[in-house]
Design an enzyme around this catalytic site. Structure first.
Site, short mmCIF file in Angstrom:
data_model
loop_
_atom_site.label_atom_id
_atom_site.label_comp_id
_atom_site.label_asym_id
_atom_site.label_seq_id
_atom_site.Cartn_x
_atom_site.Cartn_y
_atom_site.Cartn_z
N HIS A 191 -39.81 -8.49 -25.56
CA HIS A 191 -39.81 -7.46 -26.62
C HIS A 191 -40.73 -7.86 -27.77
CE1 HIS A 191 -36.73 -4.64 -25.22
NE2 HIS A 191 -36.06 -5.66 -24.77
N ASP A 213 -33.28 -10.88 -25.31
CA ASP A 213 -32.82 -9.97 -24.25
C ASP A 213 -33.96 -9.48 -23.37
OD1 ASP A 213 -33.76 -8.73 -26.61
OD2 ASP A 213 -33.02 -6.80 -25.89
N GLU A 214 -33.58 -9.08 -22.17
CA GLU A 214 -34.46 -8.34 -21.26
C GLU A 214 -35.83 -8.99 -21.06
OE1 GLU A 214 -32.97 -3.82 -21.46
OE2 GLU A 214 -34.20 -4.39 -23.18
N VAL A 215 -35.83 -10.26 -20.73
CA VAL A 215 -37.09 -10.94 -20.38
C VAL A 215 -37.30 -10.72 -18.88
CG1 VAL A 215 -38.30 -13.14 -20.32
CG2 VAL A 215 -36.69 -12.64 -22.19
N GLU A 234 -28.15 -12.76 -22.83
CA GLU A 234 -28.97 -13.57 -21.95
C GLU A 234 -29.21 -14.99 -22.45
OE1 GLU A 234 -29.52 -10.44 -22.88
OE2 GLU A 234 -30.79 -9.35 -21.47
#
Lengths: 698, 698
Positions: free
Chosen positions: B269, B330-332, B382
């Site tokens: 992000h 988050d969301e890697v 995460e």
């Protein structure tokens, strides 16, 4: 044209003026022709209507690639204006503009030259705007004209089936009068700077160019004086503008093409001065802002009064750069002078006849002080006196006759009679008042040139920062049109259509004339919805003229809450006007127009059923209890109207007994309730009379 | 109680904690008893509901003589709060207060001591408020508790038949959780400081105490760094907060009892970082804010990355005084790591198994930097990895199970799952989510103490400064209640009643969740009224969860206008809920309740007739054309429902053929149109089924 005419007169170039009058006549004819053409085109929501509008073909799309380029004069002030214009256009359309570098700009602006550092009366405000489907061009002799043209552009933007767009058009425009102002009284209720600023934005949107700042009156002195700190220190309830705020506000107004003229009202309307400086008054004091007893007046017989005013005016003349300085001068009842033997002795010893002569003496001395500070004195009707120099300007609250009388004596004048927003008149009534009508119509051209324009007046006895916008807008826009547009622009239906459109535009500027109404109703309703309350509020208006004062205790408590329904409702009911128009259409059709009847039935049904919905709420709120009879009357009118429709549908005539009974309902509904009037009584009465076979078809 | 429990845990005073738990239990029982009593009293519009409410007799009048006195601790911050409180009370009631010198104050406040200079997690927020007809007293151990109590007082004020008043009551209150936050994403759409400030005011009104400021993401970097000016210089489209603005904003929030925790989301992000500093990324670049292609990730294998972060975090740690520092995490998706041979080589050479291990390595190093700056690291689910110290805080967007798993490992946690405001859920669905429910319910008391509270999340893909308030409010108030009030407070009908009341209160603070809706509809409608448009807008909702993304082109253009009906309407339709309740009442009465039927008929008639009123406008506006089928569906539903009422009134069963035909209309009305759902389909379907003799009287 008017503004150029004034220049001509002042410069004595009479020949030039005559030439211009011919040009003006030609332009007006041109305007009328183009206006006639425009009728068949999509209607433009412009207010004030420009001097000349020539519709074209096609439209200019407003999309994300919109941009402005300036090919002419620019300075920081114009740059800011362009930035504001783009921000406003983005807000209105909801489009974040992102033009690609190198792409053709949508709007080119070009001013030949800049503006005066201190805006002058009669400074050129003309502009020309050409819009084609490929782009728009706005040109003007001065950057002030660009300001006016950008506002026109904003009003031209409309949503279409193909997105936001401006219709192709050629507009040539300039004001009819050079002085188009609004007075805001900030004494009776203090109005904070941010509220004034959004009203400045509104004035700029309708091309007004003078804020007349009524800074002192009996109830409060609102401008900081460093020389005489007790003026605000004791006379303002600590609600006043600092000099820094005033300075910044004047710059704000200047950026928007608006002059700021201060008014310090003397020798009457000046109680607030005397809390800190009782020695200025003609009585013994002490004084309170709440008042009571006889109205105090300044003492014009003491030299110390003039010494005070010398210092005070010198300070204010520096603070306010505008060359015009308003000294009030209205409504001096003279009782305190009568009661003071020294003053009566002064009158006799100087060979004066009466208090009026004393005020004229005061004004003469005042005028010299004002003039010494390089300002032109402005005052209300009462200052007119042959002893005063011809340079002064008279503002008439009494009417065109007073204005004409002044002009015949060679004095310049401004009309405010007919433009008092606090009288709660419908827009059409203000719109019908023309500075050049009645007595003024008989003036010579030279005398007519002395009439500079006019000012709307927002006196603040019954407004707060919360509801002031709804007392000013949108009605002020039609006064702005009267002062800007050609005299021939006077179609009332067109005015209302355009006023409603500009009213929405004004909300995008941050004015709260619509939103605050809902807010105030919400307060009255507490934690419940306001739908039923709006039904009632939408069909009432405040009582007119100064009738609200009838129920008010003297002295009025200017600190009392203004939280009644009268404080929430619009001075003019759109719903009532629309309903009246529908009944008119229905009547003209011989009561056969089914579409009109269906709409009328819809309104009447809502009203009939509304009291049942609303009554529990009215009983629960101390702020609404006084509205119970009003709500009952509305429902009774709804029921009566529906009964009429049933009779008409069946081709029956209503029985006399029914009619008698319903006329009693109507008479009751006509009475003032909670200081308001139910505005749908007359059309319902018309229906009731029709049902009884008494209708007039038109 | 919760906040004291946390202190106990941190101090190791386990005995003290146990004692407090007993006290808590007693208080909850006391609360339940008093709540039951309160049912028979006038209902109080409090949200969040206090821990204990004991109704009294009589009421305290709020009139012009209202005043506050402070008999305890005071400082400049508390003085400002009291001033704001008085201003707000004056605004809400429309009363300009003018207490006479020497008169008895209406409200006495007394704090034993002041607040921490930097607000601490778990700082005492408790207060006690006693209102009698003679006056009110608010006491608290700290001035922070006074802030909370003043908000309760404001919510207690109501309009009554005898004027504005507060009912007599005794309230003892403290929060259930010490961390009650809201995340605002300012990256996807930039949200100016003034909009954030009014939302801070709203948070304070419902006793939230943390603003989680999501300052960077792929689409924009919003906080000025003086050390790395290209972060905003190239990564913000020139829309960012200066350090001076940030400083002033944090002080603003502190004054209102709200901590400000920054989030800089890394290593994913983070595209906006790479425009100015492409060397931080795991790919080649160059990058644009518009994006496209695979998501760029920070490169955790280069020492230069950590050198950059050392400097950056040191700068930000000074700028943001809060002891908690959110690093995202988050969301890697790891695609850029997969595509980079050097990074894959690094993973192998260090004996790591996969990208998750690489992120854990990154987080470990990051945590050391954060800790060195005396901050506690916070991150999304995460980041949870056994190699990280127990001091970190895990924020769960995945659910209570994830939170419980962390707690079992000894990590503190925050719940955000279930509190995502951008999913367009109804308030009741958020309200039902409890941090201590499901997996968390099985934790030991010690583990439960690790759950600090939660945060609502306002992600900003589909909001602008214009409509963000309506995405947050009033639903955020029910999440605030979930985090403040005792777990047992969960009656949904009471929640909706109180949420609607607090929604009006929030508008007095300047929030625009109601007013902006009308503004956006007005833009779509151009220069005409919006009444018919509101009828439609009031019964639709945006599609739920992430279904709006289905129709969106990838990458999403975050600069596109958000000016469709979906952008104007409320996430939850009050009208649809009310209509559903009416149909429920009607069904339960065996379709005999005439009052309910009359109201149902009123709605159905309005809807049936609305398309005829609205259709011309829909066709004229590019922004409304997509809503034509929606309007037609609503009118068809109205007609179907009215037909049902006719069948029911006549005691008839609808023919099968009619039912088949109407079910087709209903199926059509159920389909998503213009990214919205018609929310009155289900109750109309229920009516149609009832008419065919299939009704269930439950």
């Amino acid at each position: 044209m008017r503004s150029l005419g004034i220049f001509a007169l002042q410069g004595g170039e009479v020949q030039r003026m005559k030439t211009l009058q011919v040009v003006m006549t030609v332009l007006i004819l041109f305007f009328l022709a183009s206006f006639a053409t425009a009728q068949s085109q999509p209607q433009l929501n412009l207010m004030p209507m420009p001097a000349s509008v020539q519709p074209g073909t096609g439209q200019l799309s407003i999309n994300q690639s919109f941009s402005v380029t300036n090919t002419g004069f620019h300075d920081a002030s114009l740059d800011r204006e362009v930035q504001r214009f783009v921000t406003q256009l983005s807000r209105q359309t909801g489009i974040p503009f992102r033009s690609k570098p190198g792409s053709t700009p949508t709007l080119e602006i070009h001013a030949d030259r800049g503006r005066e550092a201190v805006q002058k009366l009669g400074e050129d405000e003309s502009y020309q705007l050409t819009v084609a489907d490929s782009g728009a061009k706005l040109t003007a002799p001065t950057s002030l004209g660009i300001l006016r043209g950008l506002q026109t552009f904003l009003q031209l933007v409309q949503i279409t089936p193909a997105g936001f767009a401006v219709p192709a058009v050629t507009i040539k425009d300039q004001p009819r009068f050079p002085w188009r102002g609004m007075l805001i009284d900030v004494s009776r209720h203090f109005i904070p700077i941010d509220v004034l600023k959004r009203n400045i934005d509104g004035m700029a949107a309708v091309k007004m160019n003078v804020l007349h700042w009524h800074l002192s009156d009996d109830q409060g002195f609102r401008a900081e004086s460093k020389k005489f700190p007790k003026l605000t220190g004791m006379g303002s309830d600590n609600m006043f503008y600092t000099q820094a705020e005033i300075h910044e506000f004047i710059a704000y107004a200047h950026d928007r093409g608006i002059r700021v003229m201060p008014e310090f009202d003397i020798p009457g309307h000046s109680r607030s001065w005397f809390l800190g400086y009782p020695e200025l008054s003609s009585g013994a004091g002490p004084y309170t802002l709440e008042g009571g007893g006889i109205d105090p007046i300044m003492d014009p017989t003491r030299e110390s009064t003039y010494k005070f005013l010398e210092k005070f005016i010198a300070e204010m003349a520096k603070l306010f750069p505008d060359p015009y300085f308003h000294i009030g001068g209205d409504e001096v009842d003279g009782k305190q002078w009568d009661a003071n033997p020294k003053i009566q002795e002064f009158i006799k010893s100087r060979g004066m006849k009466n208090n009026q002569d004393l005020q004229a003496y005061f004004n003469q001395r005042l005028e010299k002080i004002v003039a010494k500070n390089h300002k032109t004195m402005v005052g209300w009707d009462e200052i007119l006196h042959p002893d005063l120099p011809k340079t002064i300007v008279v503002q008439s609250w009494r009417g065109q006759a007073s204005l004409a009388a002044a002009a015949k004596q060679g004095y310049r004048g401004l009309l405010s009679y007919g433009y008092y927003l606090d009288l709660m008149w419908p827009a059409a009534r203000h719109y019908a008042v023309d500075p050049m009508a009645d007595a003024a119509a008989t003036l010579t051209p030279e005398q007519k040139n002395l009439i500079l324009g006019g000012e709307s007046c927002q006196w603040a006895e019954w407004v707060t920062p919360e509801n002031i916008d709804s007392h000013i807008w949108p009605r002020n826009a039609v006064i702005a049109e009267r002062l800007w547009s050609p005299q021939e622009v006077k179609d009332v239906a067109s005015m209302y259509r355009r006023m409603n459109a500009v009213s929405y535009d004004l909300e995008w500027l941050g004015l709260t004339h619509n939103s605050a109404r809902i807010e105030i109703l919400q307060r009255m309703a507490g934690s419940t919805g306001v739908d039923a309350l709006r039904v009632l509020a939408d069909v009432v208006e405040p009582v007119k003229d100064y009738n609200r004062w009838d129920d008010a205790k003297d002295p009025i408590d200017f600190h009392a809450p203004l939280t009644r329904m009268i404080d929430a409702v619009s001075p003019e009911s759109d719903t009532a006007r629309e309903f009246g128009d529908l009944v008119q259409t229905f009547a003209q059709s011989g009561y056969k127009d089914q579409a009109a009847e269906a709409q009328i039935r819809g309104y009447l049904t809502t009203w009939r059923d509304n009291d049942a919905r609303l009554h529990p709420l009215l009983e629960e709120s101390s702020l609404l209890q006084e509205d119970v009879p009003l709500s009952q009357s509305l429902s009774a009118l709804g029921a009566a109207g529906l009964q009429v429709l049933d009779y008409l549908d069946k081709g029956q005539t209503a029985p006399d007994s029914w009619k008698t009974q319903e006329m009693a309902v109507i008479d009751q509904a006509k009475t003032r309730q909670a200081d308001m009037l139910l505005m749908v009584v007359a059309p319902v009465q018309r229906l009731v009379e029709a049902s009884a076979g008494q209708s007039q078809h038109n």
